[in-house]
Scaffold this motif. Structure first.
Motif, PDB file in Angstrom:
ATOM      1  N   VAL A 106     -49.317   8.457 -33.699  1.00  0.00           N
ATOM      2  CA  VAL A 106     -49.397   9.580 -32.727  1.00  0.00           C
ATOM      3  C   VAL A 106     -50.728   9.510 -31.971  1.00  0.00           C
ATOM      4  O   VAL A 106     -51.643   9.117 -32.579  1.00  0.00           O
ATOM      5  CB  VAL A 106     -49.472  10.676 -33.685  1.00  0.00           C
ATOM      6  CG1 VAL A 106     -49.671  12.325 -32.997  1.00  0.00           C
ATOM      7  CG2 VAL A 106     -48.431  10.809 -34.710  1.00  0.00           C
ATOM      8  N   LYS A 125     -53.831  10.650 -30.135  1.00  0.00           N
ATOM      9  CA  LYS A 125     -54.805  11.838 -30.258  1.00  0.00           C
ATOM     10  C   LYS A 125     -54.819  13.065 -29.817  1.00  0.00           C
ATOM     11  O   LYS A 125     -54.721  14.129 -30.481  1.00  0.00           O
ATOM     12  CB  LYS A 125     -56.144  11.367 -30.140  1.00  0.00           C
ATOM     13  CG  LYS A 125     -57.460  11.958 -30.799  1.00  0.00           C
ATOM     14  CD  LYS A 125     -59.043  11.289 -30.658  1.00  0.00           C
ATOM     15  CE  LYS A 125     -59.803  11.865 -31.323  1.00  0.00           C
ATOM     16  NZ  LYS A 125     -61.164  11.153 -31.028  1.00  0.00           N
ATOM     17  N   LEU A 158     -51.915  15.120 -31.631  1.00  0.00           N
ATOM     18  CA  LEU A 158     -51.917  15.538 -33.162  1.00  0.00           C
ATOM     19  C   LEU A 158     -51.408  16.905 -33.360  1.00  0.00           C
ATOM     20  O   LEU A 158     -51.753  17.744 -32.599  1.00  0.00           O
ATOM     21  CB  LEU A 158     -53.394  15.286 -33.495  1.00  0.00           C
ATOM     22  CG  LEU A 158     -54.156  14.007 -33.729  1.00  0.00           C
ATOM     23  CD1 LEU A 158     -55.385  13.935 -33.842  1.00  0.00           C
ATOM     24  CD2 LEU A 158     -53.152  13.139 -34.911  1.00  0.00           C
ATOM     25  N   ARG A 159     -50.826  17.021 -34.689  1.00  0.00           N
ATOM     26  CA  ARG A 159     -50.615  18.279 -35.147  1.00  0.00           C
ATOM     27  C   ARG A 159     -50.925  18.309 -36.618  1.00  0.00           C
ATOM     28  O   ARG A 159     -50.934  17.526 -37.344  1.00  0.00           O
ATOM     29  CB  ARG A 159     -49.237  18.597 -34.976  1.00  0.00           C
ATOM     30  CG  ARG A 159     -47.996  17.818 -35.762  1.00  0.00           C
ATOM     31  CD  ARG A 159     -46.508  18.073 -35.731  1.00  0.00           C
ATOM     32  NE  ARG A 159     -45.814  17.440 -36.674  1.00  0.00           N
ATOM     33  CZ  ARG A 159     -44.469  17.556 -36.374  1.00  0.00           C
ATOM     34  NH1 ARG A 159     -43.892  17.958 -35.249  1.00  0.00           N
ATOM     35  NH2 ARG A 159     -43.837  16.585 -37.351  1.00  0.00           N
ATOM     36  N   ASP A 204     -50.684  15.533 -39.696  1.00  0.00           N
ATOM     37  CA  ASP A 204     -50.603  14.062 -39.317  1.00  0.00           C
ATOM     38  C   ASP A 204     -51.804  13.430 -40.058  1.00  0.00           C
ATOM     39  O   ASP A 204     -52.936  14.338 -40.464  1.00  0.00           O
ATOM     40  CB  ASP A 204     -50.888  13.978 -37.806  1.00  0.00           C
ATOM     41  CG  ASP A 204     -49.682  14.447 -37.230  1.00  0.00           C
ATOM     42  OD1 ASP A 204     -48.675  14.500 -37.595  1.00  0.00           O
ATOM     43  OD2 ASP A 204     -49.981  14.674 -35.910  1.00  0.00           O
ATOM     44  N   VAL A 224     -55.154  11.036 -40.108  1.00  0.00           N
ATOM     45  CA  VAL A 224     -55.894  10.230 -39.342  1.00  0.00           C
ATOM     46  C   VAL A 224     -56.785   9.235 -40.084  1.00  0.00           C
ATOM     47  O   VAL A 224     -56.933   9.398 -41.067  1.00  0.00           O
ATOM     48  CB  VAL A 224     -56.861  11.436 -38.652  1.00  0.00           C
ATOM     49  CG1 VAL A 224     -56.192  12.254 -37.830  1.00  0.00           C
ATOM     50  CG2 VAL A 224     -57.514  12.218 -39.675  1.00  0.00           C
ATOM     51  N   TYR A 232     -55.120  15.751 -40.735  1.00  0.00           N
ATOM     52  CA  TYR A 232     -55.359  16.502 -39.546  1.00  0.00           C
ATOM     53  C   TYR A 232     -54.954  18.080 -39.803  1.00  0.00           C
ATOM     54  O   TYR A 232     -53.987  18.519 -40.447  1.00  0.00           O
ATOM     55  CB  TYR A 232     -54.789  16.356 -38.360  1.00  0.00           C
ATOM     56  CG  TYR A 232     -55.019  16.880 -37.021  1.00  0.00           C
ATOM     57  CD1 TYR A 232     -56.305  16.629 -36.525  1.00  0.00           C
ATOM     58  CD2 TYR A 232     -54.289  17.858 -36.387  1.00  0.00           C
ATOM     59  CE1 TYR A 232     -56.729  17.181 -35.350  1.00  0.00           C
ATOM     60  CE2 TYR A 232     -54.655  18.590 -35.217  1.00  0.00           C
ATOM     61  CZ  TYR A 232     -55.890  18.402 -34.857  1.00  0.00           C
ATOM     62  OH  TYR A 232     -56.152  18.884 -33.716  1.00  0.00           O
ATOM     63  N   ALA A 238     -53.501   7.963 -35.795  1.00  0.00           N
ATOM     64  CA  ALA A 238     -52.995   8.593 -36.399  1.00  0.00           C
ATOM     65  C   ALA A 238     -51.578   8.275 -36.760  1.00  0.00           C
ATOM     66  O   ALA A 238     -51.009   7.632 -35.939  1.00  0.00           O
ATOM     67  CB  ALA A 238     -53.150   9.998 -35.850  1.00  0.00           C
ATOM     68  N   ARG A 280     -47.780  10.184 -37.922  1.00  0.00           N
ATOM     69  CA  ARG A 280     -46.931  11.158 -38.327  1.00  0.00           C
ATOM     70  C   ARG A 280     -46.207  11.058 -39.614  1.00  0.00           C
ATOM     71  O   ARG A 280     -45.074  10.211 -39.334  1.00  0.00           O
ATOM     72  CB  ARG A 280     -46.429  11.904 -37.149  1.00  0.00           C
ATOM     73  CG  ARG A 280     -45.418  13.151 -37.447  1.00  0.00           C
ATOM     74  CD  ARG A 280     -45.103  13.960 -36.168  1.00  0.00           C
ATOM     75  NE  ARG A 280     -46.456  14.342 -35.627  1.00  0.00           N
ATOM     76  CZ  ARG A 280     -46.669  14.459 -34.276  1.00  0.00           C
ATOM     77  NH1 ARG A 280     -45.678  14.432 -33.620  1.00  0.00           N
ATOM     78  NH2 ARG A 280     -47.845  15.081 -34.016  1.00  0.00           N
TER      79      ARG A 280
END
Length: 159
Positions: free
Chosen positions: A82, A84, A87-88, A91, A93, A108, A139, A141
């Protein structure tokens, strides 16, 4: 005295977590993370007696119904990369804190912040903090869209 201090820290952590933004204040993800703020760091730790970074992420995701390996390097191999800016909440990191590849992981939580087990214990940090910004690797997901909707909505059932 320590219990009183811990209660104050936990209360402040809840206030901070509720201001995070991306995952609503009543979400299952926020609830699970908020319960853990302030727990001591413990190398190899996977329980509320103490966490290391991947033990923390594994614990949080187990509470959300998912299994993650207890290794930041192994967690880095899961899911989809993912960017940056994409990001949601939920996720993972990753950071290079040792100088030799993936060595730290956090979750995150929105608003450019992530929860993690740092040397000072479970806390929430900003991705733009100089230390973390310099060591950020990327990151992943690992949550499906369906799981994301379930654990980040304010109507999610609290475990």
């Amino acid at each position: 005295m320590r219990k009183k201090f811990s209660a104050i820290v936990a209360g402040l952590a809840l206030l901070l977590a509720f201001q995070v933004g991306s995952a609503s204040a009543e979400s299952e993800l926020d609830t699970q993370v908020s319960k853990l703020i302030g727990i001591d760091y413990s190398y190899g730790g996977t329980t509320t007696s103490g966490f290391d970074c991947s033990g923390f992420t594994s614990y949080v995701f187990k509470k959300l119904g998912m299994t993650l390996p207890h290794s930041s390097g192994q967690q880095y191999k899961l899911g989809d990369k993912v960017a940056k800016e994409e990001l949601r909440a939920g996720d993972l990191v990753f950071f290079n804190t040792s100088g030799s590849g993936v060595s730290h992981v956090g979750v995150y939580v929105g608003d450019n912040k992530f929860a993690h087990a740092a040397s000072k214990g479970v806390t929430i940090s900003d991705l733009d903090e100089k230390y973390y910004a310099k060591r950020y690797l990327g990151a992943r997901r690992v949550m499906s869209d369906e799981t994301f909707e379930k654990v980040t909505s304010d109507s999610a059932a609290v475990m």
